[in-house]
Design a protein around this motif. Structure first.
Motif, PDB file in Angstrom:
ATOM      1  N   ILE A  90       0.860  -1.176   0.000  1.00  0.00           N
ATOM      2  CA  ILE A  90       0.000   0.000   0.000  1.00  0.00           C
ATOM      3  C   ILE A  90       0.897   1.226   0.000  1.00  0.00           C
ATOM      4  N   SER A  91       0.752   2.048  -1.006  1.00  0.00           N
ATOM      5  CA  SER A  91       1.593   3.224  -1.140  1.00  0.00           C
ATOM      6  C   SER A  91       1.118   4.337  -0.228  1.00  0.00           C
ATOM      7  N   GLY A  92       1.917   5.391  -0.137  1.00  0.00           N
ATOM      8  CA  GLY A  92       1.531   6.552   0.632  1.00  0.00           C
ATOM      9  C   GLY A  92       0.325   7.274   0.084  1.00  0.00           C
ATOM     10  N   LEU A  93      -0.014   7.014  -1.162  1.00  0.00           N
ATOM     11  CA  LEU A  93      -1.206   7.587  -1.782  1.00  0.00           C
ATOM     12  C   LEU A  93      -2.431   6.690  -1.632  1.00  0.00           C
ATOM     13  N   GLY A  94      -2.288   5.591  -0.918  1.00  0.00           N
ATOM     14  CA  GLY A  94      -3.391   4.687  -0.707  1.00  0.00           C
ATOM     15  C   GLY A  94      -3.596   3.664  -1.798  1.00  0.00           C
ATOM     16  N   GLU A  95      -2.677   3.587  -2.717  1.00  0.00           N
ATOM     17  CA  GLU A  95      -2.771   2.603  -3.785  1.00  0.00           C
ATOM     18  C   GLU A  95      -2.377   1.232  -3.266  1.00  0.00           C
ATOM     19  N   GLU A  96      -3.246   0.255  -3.467  1.00  0.00           N
ATOM     20  CA  GLU A  96      -2.993  -1.098  -3.000  1.00  0.00           C
ATOM     21  C   GLU A  96      -2.701  -2.015  -4.180  1.00  0.00           C
ATOM     22  N   THR A  97      -1.634  -2.758  -4.052  1.00  0.00           N
ATOM     23  CA  THR A  97      -1.239  -3.719  -5.063  1.00  0.00           C
ATOM     24  C   THR A  97      -1.181  -5.101  -4.447  1.00  0.00           C
ATOM     25  N   ASN A  98      -1.776  -6.062  -5.100  1.00  0.00           N
ATOM     26  CA  ASN A  98      -1.763  -7.443  -4.639  1.00  0.00           C
ATOM     27  C   ASN A  98      -1.335  -8.366  -5.765  1.00  0.00           C
ATOM     28  N   TYR A  99      -0.477  -9.300  -5.421  1.00  0.00           N
ATOM     29  CA  TYR A  99      -0.145 -10.405  -6.300  1.00  0.00           C
ATOM     30  C   TYR A  99      -0.466 -11.698  -5.573  1.00  0.00           C
ATOM     31  N   TRP A 100      -0.861 -12.683  -6.355  1.00  0.00           N
ATOM     32  CA  TRP A 100      -1.277 -13.954  -5.790  1.00  0.00           C
ATOM     33  C   TRP A 100      -0.587 -15.112  -6.484  1.00  0.00           C
ATOM     34  N   GLY A 101      -0.260 -16.120  -5.688  1.00  0.00           N
ATOM     35  CA  GLY A 101       0.190 -17.368  -6.257  1.00  0.00           C
ATOM     36  C   GLY A 101      -0.984 -18.180  -6.766  1.00  0.00           C
ATOM     37  N   GLN A 102      -0.680 -19.289  -7.381  1.00  0.00           N
ATOM     38  CA  GLN A 102      -1.717 -20.149  -7.937  1.00  0.00           C
ATOM     39  C   GLN A 102      -2.437 -20.974  -6.879  1.00  0.00           C
ATOM     40  N   GLY A 103      -1.855 -21.084  -5.714  1.00  0.00           N
ATOM     41  CA  GLY A 103      -2.450 -21.834  -4.627  1.00  0.00           C
ATOM     42  C   GLY A 103      -1.895 -23.238  -4.535  1.00  0.00           C
ATOM     43  N   THR A 104      -1.863 -23.743  -3.316  1.00  0.00           N
ATOM     44  CA  THR A 104      -1.462 -25.117  -3.073  1.00  0.00           C
ATOM     45  C   THR A 104      -2.507 -25.773  -2.175  1.00  0.00           C
ATOM     46  N   GLN A 105      -2.921 -26.959  -2.551  1.00  0.00           N
ATOM     47  CA  GLN A 105      -4.006 -27.638  -1.849  1.00  0.00           C
ATOM     48  C   GLN A 105      -3.496 -28.293  -0.575  1.00  0.00           C
ATOM     49  N   VAL A 106      -4.188 -28.021   0.517  1.00  0.00           N
ATOM     50  CA  VAL A 106      -3.951 -28.694   1.783  1.00  0.00           C
ATOM     51  C   VAL A 106      -5.212 -29.468   2.136  1.00  0.00           C
ATOM     52  N   THR A 107      -5.070 -30.754   2.299  1.00  0.00           N
ATOM     53  CA  THR A 107      -6.198 -31.604   2.652  1.00  0.00           C
ATOM     54  C   THR A 107      -5.862 -32.372   3.921  1.00  0.00           C
ATOM     55  N   VAL A 108      -6.715 -32.242   4.915  1.00  0.00           N
ATOM     56  CA  VAL A 108      -6.533 -32.919   6.195  1.00  0.00           C
ATOM     57  C   VAL A 108      -7.661 -33.925   6.338  1.00  0.00           C
ATOM     58  N   SER A 109      -7.320 -35.183   6.295  1.00  0.00           N
ATOM     59  CA  SER A 109      -8.333 -36.230   6.309  1.00  0.00           C
ATOM     60  C   SER A 109      -7.731 -37.525   6.826  1.00  0.00           C
ATOM     61  N   SER A 110      -8.552 -38.301   7.508  1.00  0.00           N
ATOM     62  CA  SER A 110      -8.139 -39.618   7.963  1.00  0.00           C
ATOM     63  C   SER A 110      -8.459 -40.689   6.946  1.00  0.00           C
TER      64      SER A 110
END
Length: 126
Positions: free
Chosen positions: A106-126
């Protein structure tokens, strides 16, 4: 372009652990901000639910956790390598989600920049 590459997701049993990693590289073409100047963090999204913040580390090293994560998850950041990690312990089925790496500025002018990864799956199961 800031690129985020995640790894470490998988299938674990309840009570198990996973360590996620995210390597950030590059810079924003418009602003010239490099990946090391961004806040880095982890978000997750379960099926049918909104994306929620898991943990974040600022470029100054300040850390924030989501309520569900504090005490079980630990975020750390290697500033030299522009890499952020998420150690997840005592995993439960409700932790099942796609985990996304995020870079935010977030810049001093209030500009917000976001970058995202593709994601990684987490599965918790028995």
């Amino acid at each position: 372009q800031v690129r985020l590459v995640e790894s470490g997701g998988g299938l674990v049993q309840p009570g198990g652990s996973l360590n996620l990693s995210c390597a950030a590289s590059g810079s924003d073409a418009a602003s010239g901000m490099d990946a090391g100047r961004y806040m880095l963090g982890w978000y997750r999204q379960s099926s049918g639910k909104q994306r929620e913040a898991v943990a974040r580390v600022s470029r100054g090293g300040r850390i924030r956790y989501g309520d569900f994560a504090e005490g079980r998850f630990t975020i750390s950041r290697d500033f030299a390598e522009n890499t952020v990690f998420l150690q997840m312990n005592s995993l439960q089925p409700e932790d099942t989600a796609v985990y996304f790496c995020n870079a935010n500025y977030i810049s001093g002018l209030g500009e917000e920049t976001n970058y995202w990864g593709q994601g990684t799956q987490v599965t918790v199961s028995s």
